[in-house]
Design an enzyme around this catalytic site. Structure first.
Site, PDB file in Angstrom:
ATOM      1  N   HIS A  84      28.473 -49.774   5.242  1.00  0.00           N
ATOM      2  CA  HIS A  84      26.929 -49.672   5.847  1.00  0.00           C
ATOM      3  C   HIS A  84      26.945 -47.966   6.245  1.00  0.00           C
ATOM      4  O   HIS A  84      28.707 -47.546   6.757  1.00  0.00           O
ATOM      5  CB  HIS A  84      26.858 -50.349   6.936  1.00  0.00           C
ATOM      6  CG  HIS A  84      25.106 -50.192   7.395  1.00  0.00           C
ATOM      7  ND1 HIS A  84      24.071 -50.825   6.788  1.00  0.00           N
ATOM      8  CD2 HIS A  84      24.683 -49.251   8.472  1.00  0.00           C
ATOM      9  CE1 HIS A  84      22.820 -50.031   7.829  1.00  0.00           C
ATOM     10  NE2 HIS A  84      23.624 -49.129   8.336  1.00  0.00           N
ATOM     11  N   ASP A 163      15.141 -55.666  16.461  1.00  0.00           N
ATOM     12  CA  ASP A 163      14.907 -54.608  15.870  1.00  0.00           C
ATOM     13  C   ASP A 163      13.678 -53.530  15.987  1.00  0.00           C
ATOM     14  O   ASP A 163      13.560 -52.362  15.735  1.00  0.00           O
ATOM     15  CB  ASP A 163      16.458 -54.625  15.323  1.00  0.00           C
ATOM     16  CG  ASP A 163      16.819 -53.554  14.582  1.00  0.00           C
ATOM     17  OD1 ASP A 163      16.899 -51.698  15.095  1.00  0.00           O
ATOM     18  OD2 ASP A 163      17.081 -53.087  13.280  1.00  0.00           O
ATOM     19  N   ARG A 170      11.300 -46.473  18.784  1.00  0.00           N
ATOM     20  CA  ARG A 170      12.063 -45.485  19.686  1.00  0.00           C
ATOM     21  C   ARG A 170      10.993 -44.387  19.232  1.00  0.00           C
ATOM     22  O   ARG A 170      11.000 -43.557  19.062  1.00  0.00           O
ATOM     23  CB  ARG A 170      13.435 -45.915  18.711  1.00  0.00           C
ATOM     24  CG  ARG A 170      14.198 -46.696  19.970  1.00  0.00           C
ATOM     25  CD  ARG A 170      15.381 -47.029  19.282  1.00  0.00           C
ATOM     26  NE  ARG A 170      16.316 -46.815  18.615  1.00  0.00           N
ATOM     27  CZ  ARG A 170      16.198 -46.832  17.700  1.00  0.00           C
ATOM     28  NH1 ARG A 170      16.777 -48.128  17.478  1.00  0.00           N
ATOM     29  NH2 ARG A 170      17.572 -45.739  17.560  1.00  0.00           N
ATOM     30  N   SER A 185      21.128 -50.988  16.564  1.00  0.00           N
ATOM     31  CA  SER A 185      19.892 -51.174  15.615  1.00  0.00           C
ATOM     32  C   SER A 185      20.885 -51.701  14.323  1.00  0.00           C
ATOM     33  O   SER A 185      21.058 -52.648  14.068  1.00  0.00           O
ATOM     34  CB  SER A 185      19.445 -50.204  15.968  1.00  0.00           C
ATOM     35  OG  SER A 185      19.135 -50.415  14.479  1.00  0.00           O
ATOM     36  N   LYS A 189      22.013 -55.706  12.771  1.00  0.00           N
ATOM     37  CA  LYS A 189      21.701 -56.203  11.589  1.00  0.00           C
ATOM     38  C   LYS A 189      23.137 -56.734  10.264  1.00  0.00           C
ATOM     39  O   LYS A 189      22.990 -58.028   9.944  1.00  0.00           O
ATOM     40  CB  LYS A 189      20.969 -55.317  10.817  1.00  0.00           C
ATOM     41  CG  LYS A 189      19.665 -54.875  11.246  1.00  0.00           C
ATOM     42  CD  LYS A 189      18.696 -53.950  11.225  1.00  0.00           C
ATOM     43  CE  LYS A 189      19.096 -52.872  11.654  1.00  0.00           C
ATOM     44  NZ  LYS A 189      17.999 -51.343  11.288  1.00  0.00           N
TER      45      LYS A 189
HETATM   46  N1  URA Z   1      20.302 -46.684  10.901  1.00  0.00           N
HETATM   47  C1  URA Z   1      19.198 -47.988  12.502  1.00  0.00           C
HETATM   48  O1  URA Z   1      19.517 -48.995  11.334  1.00  0.00           O
HETATM   49  N2  URA Z   1      19.489 -47.384  13.399  1.00  0.00           N
HETATM   50  C2  URA Z   1      19.019 -46.798  13.735  1.00  0.00           C
HETATM   51  O2  URA Z   1      19.218 -46.397  14.859  1.00  0.00           O
HETATM   52  C3  URA Z   1      19.696 -45.706  13.691  1.00  0.00           C
HETATM   53  C4  URA Z   1      19.715 -45.891  12.338  1.00  0.00           C
END
Ligand code: URA
Length: 440
Positions: A84, A163, A170, A185, A189
């Protein structure tokens, strides 16, 4: 146990630490709409100012993962590894890495995202391929990962719903740039993919969300600790985003770059192979993944294995199979832009720097990304970076080519690109390498 929300907000505002039960309650109540946005926003702002300790971040991440459904690949009894990236410009390595890992028979359950701010998104790039489906059902994704090793899908409503809600909140309350909130966050995932190992590509530089190497290192350490506290091995590769990665930034043009690399093509101009940075970073990240999957004895050996899977054509074969499985038409030509234009050097000298965020923003002006979430993107829109930092340029030399199906954004994109480059008389002082640090 139930809590008074204002008391929990006060606790964080005063810089105290939450208990596990308190954090899990906040996330559960917010997901179930029992905690309203205004109280969650106040709590997020308190976290922004006061931070969270490692234990709080780990619990916060797990609670967000547990707010929805998660995958269960345990019947595979073999490693599941993902990669990622924190986001950049021209960052297309997932399209090369997934097929390499599939060719090495390592399972990669990849949940990817769309463009965010100035940075591109893997889902948008793949959707430039005629017919390609990113909206697999959970069952299709699970089966494909089990049988074919590599599958890729977008986040669904039932994966980390906390999230999804909190991210949108946010975004509009100036609380995106908080290390604990970013870490929770991203990692929630990734934890929902039931991985055994994760390679994080944390970007730093002008085109990254973390502008300095020091900030990227702080985020890297948090991501690693949070993953490990939740039972997965995490390697972090901190990579340089002070220039767009490789030759192209956009959607179909980036897919073309990946196909060319998987076909062992080069693109050499001014004594430089513009495909080389993408190929090198992809192979290095894949090498770390192969090492986490125990397919080799070191990341360097993994990188050699990854390189050989590209050279032999095995990764290209896997890429074609992956496209076909997800409905993509491998035979169809990638869409090409109807219009193009050039940005040229205003004076002679040495290219000192490229403000890569501005390159990403120029891509949005061309239509390669979105200004509003409901915008439709032009998959043909993109930018070719024709010179690298440190190269000598003569007034009038082409620095960027721009492409799109409409010329509407050309003037503003070209202005941004012109202001992104700095040309001087001497060699730029400090050029950091493509991979600045690795945390293993
Ligand atoms: N990518 C995400 O999935 N969340 C964040 O807070 C910042 C980048």
């Amino acid at each position: 146990m139930s809590y008074i929300p204002a008391e929990l907000i006060k606790k964080k505002k005063n810089g105290e630490s939450h208990t596990e039960d308190e954090i899990r309650w906040i996330i559960r109540a917010y997901t179930n709409n029992e905690l309203p946005d205004y109280q969650m926003a106040a709590w997020a702002m308190a976290v922004w100012f006061r931070g969270m300790n490692e234990h709080e971040i780990s619990v916060f991440t797990a609670a967000m993962r547990d707010s929805g459904n998660r995958f269960d690949f345990s019947k595979l009894k073999s490693p599941r590894i993902d990669k990622h990236s924190t986001g950049g410009v021209g960052d297309k390595t997932s399209l090369i890495i997934g097929p390499i890992l599939a060719a090495a028979k390592v399972h990669v359950p990849m949940i990817a995202g769309r463009g965010l701010g100035h940075s591109g998104g893997t889902l948008d790039k793949l959707e430039s391929i005629s017919g390609f489906r990113v909206n697999l059902t959970r069952e299709e994704f699970q089966k494909s990962v089990e049988e074919n090793y590599f599958a890729l899908m977008g986040q669904t409503h039932d994966i980390c719903p906390a999230d999804r809600k909190l991210y949108a909140l946010r975004d509009v309350t100036s609380t995106v740039d908080s290390l604990p909130l970013i870490c929770g966050s991203i990692m929630s995932k990734k934890l929902s993919e039931d991985l055994t190992g994760l390679v994080m590509d944390v970007k730093f530089g002008s085109g990254a969300f973390m502008k300095s190497l020091a900030d990227a290192q702080a985020l890297s350490q948090l991501l690693k600790t949070t993953g490990e506290k939740n039972g997965i091995d995490v390697t972090v590769v901190i990579s340089n985003m002070n220039e767009p990665l490789g030759r192209f930034s956009g959607n179909s043009v980036e897919v073309q770059e990946c196909i060319d690399i998987l076909s062992n093509k080069t693109f050499v101009e001014h004594d430089f192979d513009f495909y080389e940075p993408t190929r090198r970073l992809s192979v290095e990240l894949a090498g770390h993944m192969l090492y986490l999957a125990k397919k080799c004895d070191s990341p360097a050996e993994g990188a050699s294995l990854a390189e050989s899977l590209v050279q032999s054509g095995a990764a290209l074969t896997e890429f074609k199979l992956f496209l076909q499985r997800q409905g993509g038409d491998w035979q169809a030509e990638l869409p090409r832009a109807q219009h193009s234009d050039v940005v040229v050097a205003a004076k002679s000298g040495i290219l000192q720097s490229i403000n890569t965020e501005l390159v990403g923003l120029a891509g949005i002006e061309l239509g390669a990304g979105r200004k509003k979430s409901e915008d439709k993107i032009d998959h043909t829109a993109g930018i070719e970076t024709c010179r690298r930092v440190g190269m000598r340029v003569t007034k009038g030399d082409i620095i960027f080519n721009v492409f799109a199906n409409s010329t509407a954004g050309f003037a503003s994109a070209k202005n941004l690109l012109l202001s992104a480059i700095e040309i001087g008389d001497t060699q730029p002082k400090e050029l950091l390498p493509l991979v600045a640090k690795v945390l293993m």
